[in-house]
Design a protein around this motif. Structure first.
Motif, mmCIF file in Angstrom:
data_model
loop_
_atom_site.group_PDB
_atom_site.id
_atom_site.type_symbol
_atom_site.label_atom_id
_atom_site.label_comp_id
_atom_site.label_asym_id
_atom_site.label_seq_id
_atom_site.Cartn_x
_atom_site.Cartn_y
_atom_site.Cartn_z
ATOM 1 N N ARG A 253 0.834 -1.214 0.000
ATOM 2 C CA ARG A 253 0.000 0.000 0.000
ATOM 3 C C ARG A 253 0.866 1.260 0.000
ATOM 4 O O ARG A 253 0.617 2.202 -0.750
ATOM 5 N N GLU A 257 0.079 3.613 -3.255
ATOM 6 C CA GLU A 257 -0.922 4.676 -3.091
ATOM 7 C C GLU A 257 -0.239 6.039 -2.994
ATOM 8 O O GLU A 257 0.245 6.427 -1.948
ATOM 9 N N GLU A 260 -3.795 10.636 -5.720
ATOM 10 C CA GLU A 260 -5.177 10.146 -5.767
ATOM 11 C C GLU A 260 -5.266 8.693 -6.212
ATOM 12 O O GLU A 260 -6.358 8.183 -6.464
ATOM 13 N N ARG A 262 -5.506 4.902 -5.780
ATOM 14 C CA ARG A 262 -6.029 4.060 -4.698
ATOM 15 C C ARG A 262 -6.007 2.586 -5.092
ATOM 16 O O ARG A 262 -6.317 2.250 -6.229
ATOM 17 N N THR A 264 -7.914 -0.656 -5.108
ATOM 18 C CA THR A 264 -9.329 -1.026 -4.919
ATOM 19 C C THR A 264 -9.472 -2.510 -4.571
ATOM 20 O O THR A 264 -10.478 -2.920 -4.012
#
Length: 313
Positions: A253, A257, A260, A262, A264
């Motif tokens: 992560r 990330e 913006e 992300r 999912t």
């Protein structure tokens, strides 16, 4: 022309542990040691009329059988490492063998426990001198075997470049559960030898015949606990549980990330000792090529197989 364009895109799926060959050789050596000790115990027990020795010899045979499972798993995994039928390689065979071996270990503990209860009810006469001598010999063989099977690669292999935020968890996720299962079998055997020697000494000095079965119950409880830990860990790998306590998910992560962008959907699982696979879905306002995201994960040593899916957010 197509051959050139895909050449850099194909990859192998060999996810064997770093010390696969070394561990395989050592396990065969330990099987030879254990089997010869086992034959010696059964013969000595028959000659000296010691039921305990004969029982210990047969008990050793179950450990030898469990180690045979480990040895065969190593050689099968090695021979089929590049077999396309194993879509994620053969790295998890060791966990399958470890799981089977852990079940055998639990059964051995139950048998020792049951036998001990039977003997508590009906004490058996013991020829102490011979029994102690052979138990000591058995212990020495087990300690030598345990030393051969100790899993020390976490310390000399990847000790250097470690970009992980969790270096203390490192040994955990390079652990070879096949080797660990064999090691626990040897250790369980050593434990029962130590307890047997203690019980025999007590029995010889104070005439406490109950000490022998009492130690048997203690040994059974300890072995059940080891076995349960191994069943939980290998079972987790077999059903593709998210590797716990390794910070691997957090590392992924953190690497992916940005701004913006992300994640999912994220799947992480172990495909072999020290090897993990990940499938990542990323939603991004400005989607980049999957190779960009893979490059961001390149520093995570434990990740050996990554699939990235990118959707415009």
């Amino acid at each position: 022309m197509t051959t050139h364009s895909t050449a850099g895109l194909t990859h192998d799926h060999v996810f064997l542990g770093a010390d696969h060959h070394r561990n395989e050789r050592r396990i065969w050596l330990v099987i030879a040691l254990t089997a010869s000790m086992m034959v010696a115990e059964i013969l000595a027990g028959t000659v000296y009329g010691s039921m305990a020795l004969v029982a210990d010899g047969w008990h050793m045979s179950t450990h030898a059988g469990a180690m045979l499972i480990a040895a065969l798993a190593y050689s099968y995994a090695r021979r089929h490492a590049r077999d396309p039928r194993f879509t994620f390689g053969t790295g998890k065979l060791g966990d399958l063998a470890g799981f089977a071996s852990a079940i055998v270990l639990a059964l051995i503990a139950l048998l020792i426990g049951w036998e001990s209860f039977v003997r508590l009810a009906n004490p058996v006469a013991i020829s102490f001198e011979q029994a102690i001598a052979v138990a000591v010999a058995g212990l020495l063989v087990n300690l030598l075997s345990a030393w051969l099977l100790r899993d020390d690669h976490g310390h000399h292999h990847h000790g250097h470049a470690h970009s992980h935020a969790h270096p203390h968890d490192h040994d955990r996720h390079t652990r070879d559960n096949n080797l660990r299962a064999a090691y626990l079998h040897v250790l369980a055997d050593a434990l029962t030898s130590v307890l047997a020697i203690a019980a025999l000494l007590l029995g010889r000095s104070y005439g406490w015949l109950w000490a022998d079965p009492a130690m048997g119950v203690v040994g059974a409880l300890v072995i059940v606990r080891w076995s349960w830990g191994l069943i939980r860990e290998t079972g987790g790998v077999l059903i593709d549980a998210v590797p716990e306590g390794e910070g691997l998910v957090a590392d992924i992560r953190a690497a992916l990330e940005r701004g913006e962008e992300r994640i999912t959907d994220l799947h992480v699982w172990q495909v072999g000792p020290g090897h993990h696979a990940a499938i990542v879905s990323i939603a991004s306002p400005q989607p980049k090529a999957p190779s960009d995201y893979k490059a961001r994960l390149a520093h995570i040593e434990a990740l050996s197989h990554v699939t990235v899916e990118v959707q415009p957010a």
